[in-house]
Design an enzyme around this catalytic site. Structure first.
Site, PDB file in Angstrom:
ATOM      1  CB  CYS A   1      -0.991  -0.026   1.155  1.00 61.61           C
ATOM      2  SG  CYS A   1      -2.375   1.109   0.931  1.00 61.61           S
TER       3      CYS A   1
ATOM      4  CG  HIS B   1      -3.806  -3.114   3.303  1.00 62.32           C
ATOM      5  ND1 HIS B   1      -2.804  -2.722   4.164  1.00 62.32           N
ATOM      6  CD2 HIS B   1      -4.296  -1.980   2.755  1.00 62.32           C
ATOM      7  CE1 HIS B   1      -2.707  -1.397   4.165  1.00 62.32           C
ATOM      8  NE2 HIS B   1      -3.604  -0.927   3.305  1.00 62.32           N
TER       9      HIS B   1
ATOM     10  CD  GLU C   1      -1.716  -5.793   5.635  1.00 62.46           C
ATOM     11  OE1 GLU C   1      -1.913  -4.589   5.928  1.00 62.46           O
ATOM     12  OE2 GLU C   1      -1.276  -6.161   4.526  1.00 62.46           O
TER      13      GLU C   1
END
Length: 264
Positions: free
Chosen positions: A125, A228, A230
């Site tokens: 990002c 993202h 994660e």
């Protein structure tokens, strides 16, 4: 020490992954401002077999020395990069937020040294945007308001066949349209505009937004994604694959047992 403990094989060292922290004005249970790391990021690195090394943002001139102990780097998300760093004369858009000069200076120094030193690098990002600016690129300060940005959005991205990102996510080959599609979790209102030196686009959203960048001629593993990974890495092997690829490339830098500590 018992004989059993002496004979137990030593577990190989986890590759140390430098993870710059983010300044935060507040944090639960603390009386002062904080430096923070997204738990999902550090857990994804740990799951991949790496050791997250939380780096307090400090003087940019010390970044190289501090990174010398690292085997790889993860540049995380965060607030916006100051527009003056990529468009000196541009007016600042009113949706630009959380700009921090100290954070910018440190992240840019980390990006530049990591690339120059040939350390494996995953940029997420804001991390993608930092790398683009570090290499002389520019950003769109705002993608056009609430209806055009990618805040709190889950959408599809088409990846270039054979790209590092596609390979890491288990989608190396071409699909029917010449690329591979993945579903991603996004939170950004800015995106890359003019690309920095050497960068190529290897992923785009349906609206044309650049979602993945790579350096094909770079001598170390590198991938930058605007989303993202994660967010869903704990349940989605494709997203976890990006962290696995970073740690695998970083592990390759560890000295072998017969090298007496010398890098291969």
């Amino acid at each position: 020490m018992t004989a059993a403990r002496r004979d137990r094989p030593r577990r190989p060292r986890r590759p140390l992954i430098g993870l710059p922290q983010r300044f935060s004005a507040t944090a639960s249970a603390l009386r002062y401002g904080a430096v923070v790391t997204a738990r999902a990021l550090s857990e994804a690195v740990l799951r991949a077999g790496g050791e997250p090394f939380m780096m307090h943002p400090g003087p940019p001139e010390e970044a190289a020395e501090r990174l010398a102990r690292c085997d790889g780097v993860l540049l995380p998300g965060g607030g916006d990069v100051a527009p003056r760093l990529y468009a000196a004369d541009a007016a600042v858009h009113d949706r630009v937020y959380d700009v921090d000069a100290e954070q910018d200076a440190f992240d840019l120094a980390v990006a530049r040294h990591t690339l120059a030193a040939g350390l494996p690098l995953l940029a997420v990002c804001r991390g993608l945007q930092v790398v683009n600016v570090a290499l002389g690129g520019t950003l769109r300060q705002d993608m056009g308001g609430d209806r055009a940005d990618h805040r709190h959005r889950v959408h599809r991205v088409t990846l270039t066949a054979g790209s590092a990102v596609g390979t890491a996510m288990g989608r190396p080959g071409p699909g029917a349209g010449g690329g591979r599609e993945v579903e991603v979790s996004c939170y950004h209102h800015q995106c890359a505009d003019r690309l920095g030196t050497g960068l190529v686009v290897t992923g785009r959203a349906e609206d044309g937004t650049i979602e993945a960048l790579e350096l094909p001629r770079h001598h170390a593993w590198f991938a930058a994604v605007q989303w993202h990974p994660e967010d869903t890495a704990d349940s989605n092997p494709a997203q976890q694959g990006l962290f696995n690829a970073l740690v695998t490339a970083s592990r390759a830098r560890l000295p072998s047992p017969a090298s007496n500590g010398r890098l291969p």
